[in-house]
Design a protein around this motif. Structure first.
Motif, PDB file in Angstrom:
ATOM      1  N   SER A  49       0.998  -1.159   0.047  1.00 55.25           N
ATOM      2  CA  SER A  49       0.090  -0.130  -0.041  1.00 55.25           C
ATOM      3  C   SER A  49       0.711   1.066   0.087  1.00 55.25           C
ATOM      4  O   SER A  49       1.768   1.397   1.042  1.00 55.25           O
ATOM      5  CB  SER A  49      -1.014   0.101   1.235  1.00 55.25           C
ATOM      6  OG  SER A  49      -1.392   1.153   1.388  1.00 55.25           O
ATOM      7  N   ILE A  50       0.753   1.931  -1.173  1.00 60.74           N
ATOM      8  CA  ILE A  50       1.630   3.325  -1.072  1.00 60.74           C
ATOM      9  C   ILE A  50       1.223   4.194   0.057  1.00 60.74           C
ATOM     10  O   ILE A  50       1.972   4.680   0.806  1.00 60.74           O
ATOM     11  CB  ILE A  50       1.499   3.798  -2.593  1.00 60.74           C
ATOM     12  CG1 ILE A  50       2.166   3.086  -3.410  1.00 60.74           C
ATOM     13  CG2 ILE A  50       2.196   5.217  -2.391  1.00 60.74           C
ATOM     14  CD1 ILE A  50       1.874   3.474  -4.905  1.00 60.74           C
ATOM     15  N   PRO A  51       0.127   4.447   0.311  1.00 60.78           N
ATOM     16  CA  PRO A  51      -0.303   5.421   1.316  1.00 60.78           C
ATOM     17  C   PRO A  51       0.350   4.733   2.764  1.00 60.78           C
ATOM     18  O   PRO A  51       0.708   5.685   3.536  1.00 60.78           O
ATOM     19  CB  PRO A  51      -1.814   5.370   1.245  1.00 60.78           C
ATOM     20  CG  PRO A  51      -2.300   4.970  -0.051  1.00 60.78           C
ATOM     21  CD  PRO A  51      -1.331   4.194  -0.456  1.00 60.78           C
ATOM     22  N   HIS A  78      -2.639   3.510 -12.703  1.00 56.69           N
ATOM     23  CA  HIS A  78      -3.547   2.794 -11.754  1.00 56.69           C
ATOM     24  C   HIS A  78      -3.432   3.155 -10.375  1.00 56.69           C
ATOM     25  O   HIS A  78      -3.980   2.550  -9.374  1.00 56.69           O
ATOM     26  CB  HIS A  78      -3.571   1.362 -11.766  1.00 56.69           C
ATOM     27  CG  HIS A  78      -2.354   0.632 -11.355  1.00 56.69           C
ATOM     28  ND1 HIS A  78      -1.468   0.139 -12.188  1.00 56.69           N
ATOM     29  CD2 HIS A  78      -1.919   0.301 -10.218  1.00 56.69           C
ATOM     30  CE1 HIS A  78      -0.555  -0.268 -11.508  1.00 56.69           C
ATOM     31  NE2 HIS A  78      -0.861  -0.394 -10.230  1.00 56.69           N
ATOM     32  N   ILE A  79      -2.530   4.191  -9.952  1.00 55.53           N
ATOM     33  CA  ILE A  79      -2.120   4.615  -8.556  1.00 55.53           C
ATOM     34  C   ILE A  79      -3.361   5.623  -8.143  1.00 55.53           C
ATOM     35  O   ILE A  79      -3.907   6.175  -9.059  1.00 55.53           O
ATOM     36  CB  ILE A  79      -1.001   5.368  -8.589  1.00 55.53           C
ATOM     37  CG1 ILE A  79       0.435   4.463  -8.866  1.00 55.53           C
ATOM     38  CG2 ILE A  79      -1.024   6.164  -7.443  1.00 55.53           C
ATOM     39  CD1 ILE A  79       1.602   4.988  -9.010  1.00 55.53           C
ATOM     40  N   ASP A  80      -3.800   5.410  -6.831  1.00 51.53           N
ATOM     41  CA  ASP A  80      -4.787   6.002  -6.404  1.00 51.53           C
ATOM     42  C   ASP A  80      -4.275   7.265  -5.717  1.00 51.53           C
ATOM     43  O   ASP A  80      -3.791   7.483  -4.679  1.00 51.53           O
ATOM     44  CB  ASP A  80      -5.463   5.197  -5.306  1.00 51.53           C
ATOM     45  CG  ASP A  80      -6.692   5.983  -4.463  1.00 51.53           C
ATOM     46  OD1 ASP A  80      -6.934   7.146  -5.066  1.00 51.53           O
ATOM     47  OD2 ASP A  80      -7.232   5.197  -3.711  1.00 51.53           O
ATOM     48  N   TRP A  81      -4.408   8.461  -6.457  1.00 50.91           N
ATOM     49  CA  TRP A  81      -3.562   9.780  -6.201  1.00 50.91           C
ATOM     50  C   TRP A  81      -4.026  10.343  -4.982  1.00 50.91           C
ATOM     51  O   TRP A  81      -3.577  10.966  -4.230  1.00 50.91           O
ATOM     52  CB  TRP A  81      -3.353  10.732  -7.617  1.00 50.91           C
ATOM     53  CG  TRP A  81      -2.428  10.060  -8.369  1.00 50.91           C
ATOM     54  CD1 TRP A  81      -2.796   9.795  -9.683  1.00 50.91           C
ATOM     55  CD2 TRP A  81      -1.132   9.789  -8.366  1.00 50.91           C
ATOM     56  NE1 TRP A  81      -1.562   9.044 -10.382  1.00 50.91           N
ATOM     57  CE2 TRP A  81      -0.621   9.289  -9.592  1.00 50.91           C
ATOM     58  CE3 TRP A  81      -0.144  10.148  -7.157  1.00 50.91           C
ATOM     59  CZ2 TRP A  81       0.856   8.767  -9.724  1.00 50.91           C
ATOM     60  CZ3 TRP A  81       1.182   9.688  -7.408  1.00 50.91           C
ATOM     61  CH2 TRP A  81       1.814   9.167  -8.733  1.00 50.91           C
ATOM     62  N   MET A  85      -1.922  11.578  -1.901  1.00 52.54           N
ATOM     63  CA  MET A  85      -1.785  12.683  -1.351  1.00 52.54           C
ATOM     64  C   MET A  85      -2.346  13.193   0.032  1.00 52.54           C
ATOM     65  O   MET A  85      -1.816  13.984   0.777  1.00 52.54           O
ATOM     66  CB  MET A  85      -2.601  13.825  -2.289  1.00 52.54           C
ATOM     67  CG  MET A  85      -1.873  14.046  -3.728  1.00 52.54           C
ATOM     68  SD  MET A  85      -0.365  14.365  -3.879  1.00 52.54           S
ATOM     69  CE  MET A  85       0.446  13.146  -4.730  1.00 52.54           C
ATOM     70  N   ARG A  86      -3.430  12.266   0.307  1.00 57.88           N
ATOM     71  CA  ARG A  86      -3.833  12.251   1.644  1.00 57.88           C
ATOM     72  C   ARG A  86      -2.850  11.779   2.774  1.00 57.88           C
ATOM     73  O   ARG A  86      -2.583  12.428   3.866  1.00 57.88           O
ATOM     74  CB  ARG A  86      -5.015  11.669   1.749  1.00 57.88           C
ATOM     75  CG  ARG A  86      -6.450  12.255   1.432  1.00 57.88           C
ATOM     76  CD  ARG A  86      -7.623  11.584   1.798  1.00 57.88           C
ATOM     77  NE  ARG A  86      -7.734  10.001   1.528  1.00 57.88           N
ATOM     78  CZ  ARG A  86      -8.324   9.933   0.291  1.00 57.88           C
ATOM     79  NH1 ARG A  86      -8.722  10.936  -0.685  1.00 57.88           N
ATOM     80  NH2 ARG A  86      -8.249   8.464  -0.186  1.00 57.88           N
ATOM     81  N   GLN A  90      -1.064  13.806   5.859  1.00 60.83           N
ATOM     82  CA  GLN A  90      -1.187  13.134   7.243  1.00 60.83           C
ATOM     83  C   GLN A  90       0.132  13.067   7.833  1.00 60.83           C
ATOM     84  O   GLN A  90       0.366  13.337   9.096  1.00 60.83           O
ATOM     85  CB  GLN A  90      -1.697  11.910   6.966  1.00 60.83           C
ATOM     86  CG  GLN A  90      -3.174  11.789   6.733  1.00 60.83           C
ATOM     87  CD  GLN A  90      -3.817  10.257   6.694  1.00 60.83           C
ATOM     88  OE1 GLN A  90      -2.920   9.345   6.368  1.00 60.83           O
ATOM     89  NE2 GLN A  90      -5.086  10.220   6.691  1.00 60.83           N
ATOM     90  N   VAL A  91       1.361  12.832   6.835  1.00 59.04           N
ATOM     91  CA  VAL A  91       2.401  12.985   7.639  1.00 59.04           C
ATOM     92  C   VAL A  91       3.326  14.465   7.627  1.00 59.04           C
ATOM     93  O   VAL A  91       4.463  14.496   7.974  1.00 59.04           O
ATOM     94  CB  VAL A  91       3.451  11.875   6.771  1.00 59.04           C
ATOM     95  CG1 VAL A  91       3.168  10.515   7.134  1.00 59.04           C
ATOM     96  CG2 VAL A  91       3.995  12.247   5.342  1.00 59.04           C
ATOM     97  N   GLY A  92       2.617  15.269   7.226  1.00 53.32           N
ATOM     98  CA  GLY A  92       3.146  16.527   7.045  1.00 53.32           C
ATOM     99  C   GLY A  92       4.235  16.998   5.924  1.00 53.32           C
ATOM    100  O   GLY A  92       4.990  17.698   6.157  1.00 53.32           O
ATOM    101  N   TYR A  93       3.946  16.333   4.835  1.00 54.50           N
ATOM    102  CA  TYR A  93       5.100  16.517   3.945  1.00 54.50           C
ATOM    103  C   TYR A  93       4.637  17.797   3.061  1.00 54.50           C
ATOM    104  O   TYR A  93       3.554  17.872   2.640  1.00 54.50           O
ATOM    105  CB  TYR A  93       5.160  15.375   2.861  1.00 54.50           C
ATOM    106  CG  TYR A  93       6.334  15.525   1.907  1.00 54.50           C
ATOM    107  CD1 TYR A  93       7.557  15.012   1.947  1.00 54.50           C
ATOM    108  CD2 TYR A  93       5.860  16.036   0.562  1.00 54.50           C
ATOM    109  CE1 TYR A  93       8.224  15.495   1.015  1.00 54.50           C
ATOM    110  CE2 TYR A  93       6.605  15.945  -0.614  1.00 54.50           C
ATOM    111  CZ  TYR A  93       8.045  15.600  -0.157  1.00 54.50           C
ATOM    112  OH  TYR A  93       8.779  15.854  -1.135  1.00 54.50           O
TER     113      TYR A  93
END
Length: 106
Positions: A49-51, A78-81, A85-86, A90-93
């Protein structure tokens, strides 16, 4: 100065493949200037999972590359952009996000 390590997919150099492995190296180095560069091209092959991988990396992220799974133009893979981004939010990037594409062959 910041030094960033990137996990590459299994078809490239056999050093680090997953974000978890890169986090383990960064934690072992234990230096705030040693961070990670994440690239969704490699992450789509190696991280479940990328997120979730982004959330795992948290404040270790020095740079983020948003590349589609087949290295073509954004929006064609097919990436869930929205989920990616969420997770970054969430990590403050708050650093730049780069895009890398290669010309279509044939």
């Amino acid at each position: 100065m910041t030094l960033a390590v990137e996990a590459l997919n299994r078809f490239e150099p056999d050093i680090l493949h997953t974000t978890r492995q890169a986090c383990e190296v960064a934690d072992a180095v234990n230096n705030p200037a040693f961070k990670l560069m994440l690239d969704t091209f490699h992450m789509t092959m190696e991280d479940r999972s990328i997120p979730d991988a982004i959330r795992l990396a948290e404040d270790r992220i020095a740079h983020f590359q948003a590349n589609v799974n087949h290295r073509s133009h954004s929006g064609t893979g097919h990436i869930d952009w929205p989920a990616v981004m969420r997770a970054l939010a969430q990590v403050g990037y708050g650093e730049p996000i780069s895009l890398g594409t290669v010309p279509a062959s044939g």
